[in-house]
Design a protein around this motif. Structure first.
Motif, mmCIF file in Angstrom:
data_model
loop_
_atom_site.group_PDB
_atom_site.id
_atom_site.type_symbol
_atom_site.label_atom_id
_atom_site.label_comp_id
_atom_site.label_asym_id
_atom_site.label_seq_id
_atom_site.Cartn_x
_atom_site.Cartn_y
_atom_site.Cartn_z
ATOM 1 N N SER A 143 26.599 -30.569 24.496
ATOM 2 C CA SER A 143 26.726 -30.527 23.049
ATOM 3 C C SER A 143 25.775 -30.103 22.419
ATOM 4 N N VAL A 144 25.774 -29.727 21.311
ATOM 5 C CA VAL A 144 24.520 -29.352 20.385
ATOM 6 C C VAL A 144 23.639 -30.519 20.239
ATOM 7 N N GLY A 145 24.274 -31.693 19.947
ATOM 8 C CA GLY A 145 23.527 -32.831 19.796
ATOM 9 C C GLY A 145 22.496 -33.237 21.107
ATOM 10 N N THR A 146 23.231 -32.834 22.291
ATOM 11 C CA THR A 146 22.422 -32.938 23.482
ATOM 12 C C THR A 146 21.302 -31.939 23.746
ATOM 13 N N VAL A 147 21.528 -30.814 23.383
ATOM 14 C CA VAL A 147 20.892 -29.765 23.213
ATOM 15 C C VAL A 147 19.366 -30.171 22.476
ATOM 16 N N LYS A 148 19.733 -30.571 21.100
ATOM 17 C CA LYS A 148 18.583 -31.376 20.262
ATOM 18 C C LYS A 148 17.992 -32.441 20.754
ATOM 19 N N SER A 149 18.512 -33.374 21.450
ATOM 20 C CA SER A 149 17.600 -34.409 21.758
ATOM 21 C C SER A 149 17.184 -34.172 23.191
ATOM 22 N N THR A 150 17.517 -33.440 23.903
ATOM 23 C CA THR A 150 16.716 -32.821 25.202
ATOM 24 C C THR A 150 15.774 -31.950 24.738
ATOM 25 N N CYS A 151 15.916 -31.256 23.909
ATOM 26 C CA CYS A 151 14.672 -30.344 23.318
ATOM 27 C C CYS A 151 13.516 -31.192 23.033
ATOM 28 N N HIS A 152 14.099 -32.091 22.288
ATOM 29 C CA HIS A 152 12.947 -33.093 21.602
ATOM 30 C C HIS A 152 12.164 -33.715 22.688
ATOM 31 N N THR A 153 13.009 -34.361 23.610
ATOM 32 C CA THR A 153 12.318 -35.289 24.846
ATOM 33 C C THR A 153 11.495 -34.135 25.475
ATOM 34 N N ALA A 154 11.704 -33.016 26.011
ATOM 35 C CA ALA A 154 11.188 -32.066 26.519
ATOM 36 C C ALA A 154 9.890 -31.465 26.069
ATOM 37 N N LEU A 155 9.720 -31.218 24.831
ATOM 38 C CA LEU A 155 8.590 -30.933 23.972
ATOM 39 C C LEU A 155 7.483 -31.944 24.016
ATOM 40 N N ARG A 156 8.125 -33.178 23.826
ATOM 41 C CA ARG A 156 7.246 -34.174 23.909
ATOM 42 C C ARG A 156 6.586 -34.426 25.090
ATOM 43 N N LYS A 157 7.222 -34.195 26.363
ATOM 44 C CA LYS A 157 6.605 -34.349 27.653
ATOM 45 C C LYS A 157 5.539 -33.291 27.702
ATOM 46 N N MET A 158 5.931 -31.975 27.255
ATOM 47 C CA MET A 158 5.239 -30.771 27.386
ATOM 48 C C MET A 158 3.689 -30.999 26.697
ATOM 49 N N ARG A 159 3.980 -31.506 25.209
ATOM 50 C CA ARG A 159 2.911 -31.773 24.671
ATOM 51 C C ARG A 159 1.966 -32.423 25.242
ATOM 52 N N ILE A 160 2.163 -33.574 25.676
ATOM 53 C CA ILE A 160 1.607 -34.956 26.358
ATOM 54 C C ILE A 160 0.860 -33.994 27.412
ATOM 55 N N ALA A 161 1.368 -33.470 28.152
ATOM 56 C CA ALA A 161 0.860 -32.805 29.355
ATOM 57 C C ALA A 161 -0.263 -31.813 29.300
ATOM 58 N N LEU A 162 0.200 -30.712 27.995
ATOM 59 C CA LEU A 162 -0.884 -29.780 27.694
ATOM 60 C C LEU A 162 -1.979 -30.459 26.757
#
Length: 179
Positions: A143-162
């Motif tokens: 679903s589009v909602g899953t895309v939004k929440s997954t993207c939010h979580t993924a970008l947060r993980k990447m920001r922390i790592a970077l």
């Protein structure tokens, strides 16, 4: 009805591969995290696309092949437990090359490696391939909602790592200067 490939079809396919294969390989690499595996996946997809070229070349050949690459990477993830090869985590350094782009690329791939397969696919489709949330949802069957929440979580993980890779300002200046 037997299909006959003509010279025009071959030339059209060859031009497509020349113009788009680098982007398709980059897309696959970002999804799977391994350059050589990405090349293998794209090559397999292009072989199958060539067989159907007369049907897809006049519609949206890049979209068709890109989705096929995404599906092939997903299949690769699903069969990971059946493979005997193991990808290496650290690529050996290339002697004599001091390039920030290579370091940035390595940091990006390392950050992508921290993500789940779904998170990685969402980030690559949204930001590397510039797909709309609706299109990402359709491609991945979520679903589009899953895309939004997954993207939010993924970008947060990447920001922390970077952020962990960026040196602190104190490391540039040592100790505080006295005036």
């Amino acid at each position: 009805m037997k299909f006959r490939r003509g010279r025009d079809t071959d030339e059209s396919f060859t031009a497509f591969v020349a113009a788009r294969s680098h982007r398709l390989i980059a897309h696959a690499e970002l999804l799977c995290g391994h350059r050589e595996q990405a090349r293998d996946i794209v090559q397999s997809v292009l072989v199958r696309a060539y067989q159907r070229w007369s049907r897809i070349e006049h519609d949206d050949p890049y979209g068709y092949v890109q989705r096929s690459v995404t599906n092939a990477v997903t299949d690769w993830w699903r069969t990971a437990h059946q493979r005997h090869e193991r990808a290496v985590d650290v690529v050996p350094e290339v002697p004599g090359r001091q390039d920030n782009a290579l370091e940035d690329r390595g940091a990006l791939l390392a950050a992508l490696d921290l993500l789940t397969n779904r998170e990685r696919a969402v980030v690559v489709l949204r930001y590397f391939d510039d797909q709309a949330e609706r299109d990402v949802a359709t491609i991945l069957g979520i679903s589009v909602g899953t895309v939004k929440s997954t993207c939010h979580t993924a970008l947060r993980k990447m920001r922390i790592a970077l952020d962990d890779e960026v040196p602190s300002p104190q490391s540039f200046h040592g100790t505080k200067e006295q005036s």
